[in-house]
Design a protein around this motif. Structure first.
Motif, mmCIF file in Angstrom:
data_model
loop_
_atom_site.group_PDB
_atom_site.id
_atom_site.type_symbol
_atom_site.label_atom_id
_atom_site.label_comp_id
_atom_site.label_asym_id
_atom_site.label_seq_id
_atom_site.Cartn_x
_atom_site.Cartn_y
_atom_site.Cartn_z
ATOM 1 N N LEU A 102 -2.871 4.940 2.185
ATOM 2 C CA LEU A 102 -1.987 6.019 2.640
ATOM 3 C C LEU A 102 -1.789 7.067 1.544
ATOM 4 O O LEU A 102 -1.698 8.265 1.827
ATOM 5 C CB LEU A 102 -0.649 5.454 3.095
ATOM 6 C CG LEU A 102 -0.700 4.656 4.400
ATOM 7 C CD1 LEU A 102 0.591 3.886 4.614
ATOM 8 C CD2 LEU A 102 -0.973 5.582 5.574
ATOM 9 N N ILE A 103 -1.756 6.622 0.303
ATOM 10 C CA ILE A 103 -1.664 7.561 -0.819
ATOM 11 C C ILE A 103 -2.945 8.377 -0.903
ATOM 12 O O ILE A 103 -2.914 9.601 -1.050
ATOM 13 C CB ILE A 103 -1.390 6.804 -2.138
ATOM 14 C CG1 ILE A 103 0.016 6.204 -2.108
ATOM 15 C CG2 ILE A 103 -1.592 7.720 -3.348
ATOM 16 C CD1 ILE A 103 0.275 5.157 -3.180
ATOM 17 N N SER A 104 -4.081 7.708 -0.766
ATOM 18 C CA SER A 104 -5.376 8.386 -0.802
ATOM 19 C C SER A 104 -5.500 9.416 0.324
ATOM 20 O O SER A 104 -6.060 10.493 0.127
ATOM 21 C CB SER A 104 -6.490 7.351 -0.694
ATOM 22 O OG SER A 104 -7.739 7.963 -0.574
ATOM 23 N N ASP A 105 -4.958 9.076 1.488
ATOM 24 C CA ASP A 105 -4.993 9.989 2.640
ATOM 25 C C ASP A 105 -3.894 11.057 2.558
ATOM 26 O O ASP A 105 -3.731 11.845 3.488
ATOM 27 C CB ASP A 105 -4.823 9.212 3.945
ATOM 28 C CG ASP A 105 -5.995 8.306 4.249
ATOM 29 O OD1 ASP A 105 -7.083 8.506 3.665
ATOM 30 O OD2 ASP A 105 -5.832 7.394 5.081
ATOM 31 N N GLU A 106 -3.140 11.060 1.464
ATOM 32 C CA GLU A 106 -2.050 12.000 1.210
ATOM 33 C C GLU A 106 -0.916 11.900 2.233
ATOM 34 O O GLU A 106 -0.187 12.861 2.475
ATOM 35 C CB GLU A 106 -2.570 13.430 1.113
ATOM 36 C CG GLU A 106 -3.509 13.623 -0.054
ATOM 37 C CD GLU A 106 -4.008 15.044 -0.194
ATOM 38 O OE1 GLU A 106 -3.679 15.901 0.638
ATOM 39 O OE2 GLU A 106 -4.744 15.282 -1.169
ATOM 40 N N ILE A 120 6.482 4.810 -4.955
ATOM 41 C CA ILE A 120 6.338 5.635 -3.752
ATOM 42 C C ILE A 120 7.453 6.677 -3.751
ATOM 43 O O ILE A 120 8.635 6.346 -3.832
ATOM 44 C CB ILE A 120 6.395 4.783 -2.467
ATOM 45 C CG1 ILE A 120 5.312 3.697 -2.487
ATOM 46 C CG2 ILE A 120 6.288 5.661 -1.222
ATOM 47 C CD1 ILE A 120 3.893 4.203 -2.524
ATOM 48 N N ASP A 121 7.068 7.930 -3.645
ATOM 49 C CA ASP A 121 7.991 9.062 -3.705
ATOM 50 C C ASP A 121 8.661 9.272 -2.352
ATOM 51 O O ASP A 121 7.996 9.509 -1.353
ATOM 52 C CB ASP A 121 7.207 10.314 -4.103
ATOM 53 C CG ASP A 121 8.070 11.519 -4.382
ATOM 54 O OD1 ASP A 121 9.205 11.588 -3.874
ATOM 55 O OD2 ASP A 121 7.598 12.408 -5.107
ATOM 56 N N GLY A 122 9.979 9.192 -2.318
ATOM 57 C CA GLY A 122 10.723 9.380 -1.080
ATOM 58 C C GLY A 122 10.799 10.819 -0.630
ATOM 59 O O GLY A 122 11.186 11.114 0.491
#
Length: 150
Positions: free
Chosen positions: A13-17, A37-39
């Motif tokens: 999910l991070i890779s997919d932005e 994980i940035d809220g």
């Protein structure tokens, strides 16, 4: 689901932005190993509501019990975090630690919270916060999409 499978889903999910990471622990809503994980989904502004709700951390094949065991859930609004270990950095910022089996996600028992915390974690308040955050997040995502198209 095991920790590595869960972590891989987060990394995808991070890779997919779809999720952003942060180095600022005060922006984090979840910490697993060295990943925060940035809220605010990478667009943090002081006093702005979070864009990413904790419920997005719950995947179809995971449970809150697993998520809490794998890492630390951070709740900036209440200055609390859920973990089986102390986080010195969060504690130094004035955050209180909630146990894995008695918190606002799992095993909630009202007598263990002050009146202010009971009101904050009431089902009605949580639903309202989720609704507000969802609306705000959609508005910001639309705004970002429009900015990217220009």
């Amino acid at each position: 689901m095991n920790k590595e499978e869960y972590k891989k889903e987060l990394l995808d999910l991070i890779s997919d932005e779809e999720y952003a990471v942060t180095d600022n622990i005060e922006q984090a809503i979840y910490i697993i190993d060295d990943i925060k994980i940035d809220g605010w989904d990478g667009y943090y502004e002081p006093n702005a509501p979070r864009v990413l709700d904790h419920h997005t951390l719950l995947f179809d094949n995971s449970s809150w019990e697993e998520i809490l065991t794998f890492g630390t859930v951070v709740v900036p609004e209440s200055k609390t975090y859920i973990s089986d270990t102390n986080n010195i950095e969060l504690s130094n910022l004035g955050y209180s630690r909630l146990s894995l089996n008695n918190n606002h996600l799992v095993g909630f028992r009202e007598e263990n919270f002050s009146n202010k915390e009971q009101n904050f974690f009431s089902l009605e308040n949580v639903k309202q916060l989720d609704k507000e955050l969802s609306i705000k997040g959609k508005e910001q995502n639309i705004s970002r999409s429009n900015d990217k198209e220009r």
